[in-house]
Design a protein around this motif. Structure first.
Motif, short mmCIF file in Angstrom:
data_model
loop_
_atom_site.label_atom_id
_atom_site.label_comp_id
_atom_site.label_asym_id
_atom_site.label_seq_id
_atom_site.Cartn_x
_atom_site.Cartn_y
_atom_site.Cartn_z
N GLY A 47 -50.42 12.15 30.54
CA GLY A 47 -49.08 11.95 31.07
C GLY A 47 -48.08 12.86 30.38
N THR A 48 -46.83 12.71 30.74
CA THR A 48 -45.76 13.50 30.12
C THR A 48 -45.45 12.91 28.75
N PRO A 49 -45.55 13.71 27.67
CA PRO A 49 -45.32 13.18 26.31
C PRO A 49 -43.89 12.68 26.13
N VAL A 50 -43.74 11.63 25.32
CA VAL A 50 -42.42 11.09 25.01
C VAL A 50 -41.85 11.86 23.82
N PRO A 51 -40.71 12.52 23.96
CA PRO A 51 -40.16 13.37 22.89
C PRO A 51 -39.30 12.57 21.91
N LEU A 52 -39.90 11.55 21.28
CA LEU A 52 -39.12 10.70 20.38
C LEU A 52 -40.00 10.31 19.21
N GLU A 53 -39.43 10.40 18.02
CA GLU A 53 -40.18 10.07 16.81
C GLU A 53 -40.65 8.62 16.86
N GLY A 54 -41.92 8.42 16.50
CA GLY A 54 -42.50 7.10 16.52
C GLY A 54 -43.19 6.76 17.82
N PHE A 55 -43.03 7.62 18.82
CA PHE A 55 -43.65 7.38 20.13
C PHE A 55 -44.52 8.55 20.55
N GLU A 56 -44.96 9.32 19.57
CA GLU A 56 -45.76 10.52 19.88
C GLU A 56 -47.09 10.19 20.55
N ASP A 57 -47.58 8.95 20.36
CA ASP A 57 -48.88 8.59 20.93
C ASP A 57 -48.75 7.97 22.32
N LYS A 58 -47.56 8.04 22.87
CA LYS A 58 -47.34 7.44 24.19
C LYS A 58 -46.90 8.52 25.19
N VAL A 59 -47.03 8.16 26.47
CA VAL A 59 -46.55 9.03 27.55
C VAL A 59 -45.61 8.21 28.43
N PHE A 60 -44.87 8.92 29.28
CA PHE A 60 -43.98 8.20 30.20
C PHE A 60 -44.79 7.52 31.29
N TYR A 61 -44.33 6.32 31.62
CA TYR A 61 -44.91 5.56 32.72
C TYR A 61 -44.76 6.41 33.98
N VAL A 62 -45.83 6.49 34.77
CA VAL A 62 -45.84 7.42 35.90
C VAL A 62 -44.71 7.14 36.89
N TRP A 63 -44.28 5.86 37.00
CA TRP A 63 -43.21 5.60 37.96
C TRP A 63 -41.82 5.85 37.38
N PHE A 64 -41.74 6.22 36.13
CA PHE A 64 -40.47 6.74 35.62
C PHE A 64 -40.38 8.22 35.96
N ASP A 65 -41.45 8.96 35.72
CA ASP A 65 -41.34 10.42 35.88
C ASP A 65 -41.92 10.97 37.18
N ALA A 66 -42.66 10.13 37.97
CA ALA A 66 -43.25 10.67 39.20
C ALA A 66 -42.18 11.14 40.17
#
Length: 897
Positions: free
Chosen positions: A502-521
């Motif tokens: 998915g699209t990486p989250v550009p925020l410290e502490g959330f590097e192991d997460k991606v954006f939920y597809v229905w936020f960025d789709a």
């Protein structure tokens, strides 16, 4: 206020029930008058019931009076309620009037009474079942419930006319009938006489004219020519004479297509299909095909048009598919993107861009919008409990959890939404959850996530909706869905997931997460445009000059009409937001759902293997497009529509018009000397053409297709009445008349070629080639019917446009795509539950249909009409045989001599 009612008048029932709800809100005097008394001074015919307001004004429509009483009681109306009221007036009442008249005045019983109303009752039952709500418009009673209950009560109070199999309708009717205002209204009107209380009133009414099947039917009725004024005829003749010179100038082609100041700039998107799913016919009509029709129409209008779509490629669905096939997520995306592109290419979808979301531009644009939301305080942090599959060693995305819906009990609800009741679900709320990958029971674990603060953005959204929706072409279901979300109050929505793809989250502490597809789709539309041109901001940050049309099925409405606008409004970067949100209902397959795993239904990669051309698929899907309610693909109906509407109506007319030019006039359009009847035909065709424009401008795609078929029927009738094949053998005046009829007919064919372009582009091109249309006439569609092919124009070789679909061919396809239902009737519900009562109903229908066929044959009716009715009779006999457990006879084709 004064309410005038008449004894035994059916409209009195809902009005009194609605008045009971408003009791105490205003002083009301009820006066009983005779059915022939003219209460409203400016009406020439009696009208009952009537409500005279304190200011002297009159309300004399049952629905209007009921609306007024509901407003007095503090109840507001929504779009769905208005849809039901319109349906009651236009569809239910004609059928119900016939049933009541047959029962009360003519003394008929059984299927004679139930027949006209059966389809309408089934429609109400299906709507209640599908929404899983106790009332027509939601969880609370609305004016629509009272109006429909009051209309139906005289008939349905007799259990014989309330079919047992319509459980949802039965429950709804009993709930309303038990309410005190409804009970009082029924007692007042029926006076313990039951339905016989209506006889004196109904005996004074004209016998209703009702065509069986009209209610909730898409079948075209015989066209009644509109009354024309001399001015309308004169305008049509003037436009006709101007010919090609009256065509609007063609827009110069540009690439890339960019907005132009002072022009109508139309940006069209289709909902992005999941890359790992092969689209079925319902997916195709719901977004890409519907949008393609409008894009092609926009180009014909010379609007500056950009049409885009692409595959939605991030998320757990892709990761799981990659595991199944032993590929990487990127390899899966590459593989299925090509499959999607090939399918849409075969269906002749005219994208300017067909892109994908796994691009650097998607990452850059999504992260920029997120950062702006974060900086402005529209993003929250919270710890949430999630379902984790220990067997798969991963957190489960919503769509990969399945269980029992906590609201309606549906057993196959997803972890984000229930397909049956439509309510959004938090995955941990599901009862009996299962991992869809391994079917083990997941456990609850905690994880920190980011949320879009929708409550904080709600005022901005409301303000934008108030400016945008009124006067727009948002479909009623889209308006209703968004209003229902707002009515319940917006809640923070999680925008991150514990995934890798998915699209990486550009925020410290959330590097192991991606954006939920229905936020960025939905940002994919923007990034796809950015891959097309580096001047993408001229489309997407230009709301003053760009009209954005977005096409989708109704399940995508919340994300396009709420989540994306909130994100864009919160980013405060002047993004272009949707002007017109066009949502369809669902398309089902025969009497069930499409299922790739069970082999049920036609999917995009299979359609091209059926031997049926893409334009025939386009035509039929658009003919049954689920605009106001769910519709169903039917092989039998597809055969009938192809053979009747395309082969016998449209194809027959265009082929005859061209053949007359070739056979009688050496391939050159003859001189035309228009009579007054010809001039009237010009005006009728012009009015229907303008109606076509009005409908497509409002994105009423299915209805506009009917205008094409109507003009074709005008042409067929014109040829039949004037008989040019006989006149060409007569004297000079007859030969001149044959020339005029042929010239006018071939010009109608030329017009139909261009009108067909949005719907059947290949057929349109074929007609244009056969008639050798001038290039400008193929690229623009004027508002008036013009003489495009003047006398002396040479046409090309004319050949048939369509082929007949045979019963054997269609039956083979039905079996092939029936999956587990392949050996079952197209109406499996009848087979599964066939009891004596249902078998008797089918026997009655077979008898009735047999009588229709015999009468048509005795009258020597049109062969095509007889064939269509015979096909219905054979289908009914097949259903009856299955219901009785008898083996089906193998269809036998006629032997060729």
């Amino acid at each position: 206020m004064k309410l005038f009612v008449s004894e035994g008048a059916p409209g009195t029932l809902p009005v009194l029930a609605a008045a009971g709800r408003a009791q105490g809100r205003a002083q009301l005097h009820i006066s009983t008058v005779g059915p022939e008394e003219c209460v409203v001074p400016f009406l020439t015919r009696p009208k009952i019931p009537v409500l005279q307001l304190d200011n002297g004004n009159y309300l004399f429509s049952t629905n209007a009076i009921c609306r007024y009483f509901f407003l007095l009681s503090g109840s507001e109306q929504d779009d769905l309620t208005n849809q039901w009221l319109e349906w009651e007036a236009t569809e239910l009442q004609p059928a119900l009037s016939a049933s009541l008249y047959y029962l009360v005045v003519q003394g008929k019983k059984g299927e004679d009474v139930l027949g006209p109303i059966r389809r309408a009752l089934t429609h109400i039952d299906h709507s209640l079942s599908r929404r899983s709500c106790p009332f027509l418009a939601g969880e609370t009673e609305s004016v629509a419930d009272i109006v429909l209950w009051g209309a139906l009560y005289p008939l349905l109070q007799d259990p014989a006319y309330l079919p047992e199999e319509l459980g949802a309708l039965h429950s709804w009717f009993q709930t309303l009938s038990s309410q005190e205002p409804c009970q009082r209204a029924a007692e007042t009107v029926l006076k313990k006489q039951g339905i016989l209380a209506l006889r004196p009133y109904l005996q004074k009414q004209l016998q209703p004219s009702f065509l069986e099947g009209r209610a909730v039917s898409n079948e075209p009725e015989e066209e009644e020519l509109a009354t024309l004024t001399e001015e309308e005829i004169a305008i049509a003749v003037t436009a006709w004479k101007k010919g090609l010179g009256n065509l609007p100038p063609l827009r110069p082609k540009q690439k890339p297509v960019l907005p132009v100041a002072g022009e109508r700039n139309v940006l069209i998107t289709s909902a992005l299909p999941y890359v790992n799913n092969v689209p079925h016919l319902g997916n195709i009509i719901g977004c890409v095909l519907s949008a393609d029709v409008f894009a092609r129409y926009s180009r014909l209008r010379q609007w500056n048009t950009l049409y885009l779509c692409g595959t939605d490629e991030y998320g757990t669905a892709t990761e799981t598919k990659a595991m199944e096939e032993g590929l990487t997520p990127q390899e899966i995306c590459d593989k299925y993107h090509v499959i999607h592109a090939d399918i849409y290419r075969w269906f002749n979808i005219s994208f300017d861009i067909f892109g994908r979301t796994t691009t650097p531009q998607q990452t850059e644009i999504t992260q920029d919008i997120f950062q702006r939301l974060w900086d402005r305080g529209f993003v929250l942090q919270d710890t949430v409990e999630q379902l984790r599959c220990e067997h798969c060693s991963r957190f489960l995305a919503d769509r990969f959890v399945e269980g029992v819906c906590p609201f309606c009990g549906y057993e196959e609800a997803r972890g984000d939404q229930c397909d049956k009741c439509g309510k959004l679900i938090n995955a941990i709320e599901l009862k009996k959850p299962q991992c869809k990958v391994c079917r083990s029971c997941p456990v609850v674990r905690s994880s920190r996530h980011l949320f879009l603060d929708l409550p904080k953005l709600e005022d901005r959204l409301e303000e934008w909706l108030e400016k945008t929706v009124p006067g727009s072409d948002w479909t009623p279901n889209a308006r209703f869905i968004i209003r229902s979300w707002l009515r319940d109050g917006l809640k923070p929505r999680c925008i991150t997931r514990d995934l890798k793809w998915g699209t990486p989250v550009p925020l410290e502490g959330f590097e192991d997460k991606v954006f939920y597809v229905w936020f960025d789709a939905t940002f994919g539309y923007i990034s796809i445009t950015a891959n097309y041109t580096d001047q993408w901001e001229r489309w997407w940050k230009n709301p003053e000059q760009v009209n954005l049309y977005q096409f989708m099925a109704k399940d995508n409405v919340p994300f396009h009409g709420l989540v994306f606008p909130c994100s864009a409004l919160g980013a405060e970067d002047n993004y272009t937001l949707v002007s017109h949100l066009i949502a369809t209902e669902y398309l089902n397959y025969e009497d069930g759902k499409f299922s790739k795993s069970r082999g049920v239904g036609v999917f995009g990669d299979m359609a091209q293997d059926t031997g049926i051309p893409a334009d025939i698929w386009r035509f039929y899907l658009l003919y049954i497009r689920p605009e106001g309610q769910d519709s169903a693909f039917s092989w039998t109906d597809m055969l009938l529509k192809n053979n009747s509407e395309l082969l016998n109506n449209l194809g027959n007319f265009i082929n005859r018009a061209g053949m007359f030019v070739s056979k009688f006039f050496g391939g050159y359009v003859p001189e035309m000397v228009l009579t007054s009847d010809d001039q009237r035909l010009l005006a009728h065709v012009t009015l229907e053409l303008q109606h076509y424009h009005q409908l497509l401008e409002k994105v009423r795609i299915r209805d506009a297709l009917r205008s094409i078929l109507t003009i074709s029927r005008y042409g067929n009738q014109y040829i039949q009445v004037n008989e040019p094949w006989k006149r060409i053998k007569g004297n000079e005046a007859d030969r001149q008349r044959a020339g005029t009829v042929t010239g006018l007919a071939v010009n109608i064919a030329a017009l139909l070629s261009t009108m067909l372009q949005p719907y059947m582009p290949t057929v349109s091109s074929t007609i244009a080639a056969q008639l050798q249309l001038p290039p400008p006439a193929c690229s623009t569609l004027p508002m008036d019917f013009l003489c495009i092919l003047p006398a002396g124009h040479q046409i090309g070789t004319v050949s048939p446009l369509f082929q007949k679909l045979e019963n054997d061919q269609i039956e083979n396809l039905r079996q092939r795509f029936g999956g587990g239902q392949a050996k079952v009737s197209p109406k499996p519900a009848v087979v599964e539950t066939a009891g004596p009562q249902q078998i008797q109903v089918l026997m009655d229908e077979v008898t009735k249909q047999g009588n229709i066929v015999r009468e048509l044959k005795a009258q020597k009716a049109d062969k095509n009409q007889i064939a269509a009715e015979v096909a219905k009779l054979l289908d009914l006999k097949k259903q009856l045989a299955l219901a009785e457990g008898k083996p089906l006879e193998t269809p036998k084709g006629k032997k060729k001599k």
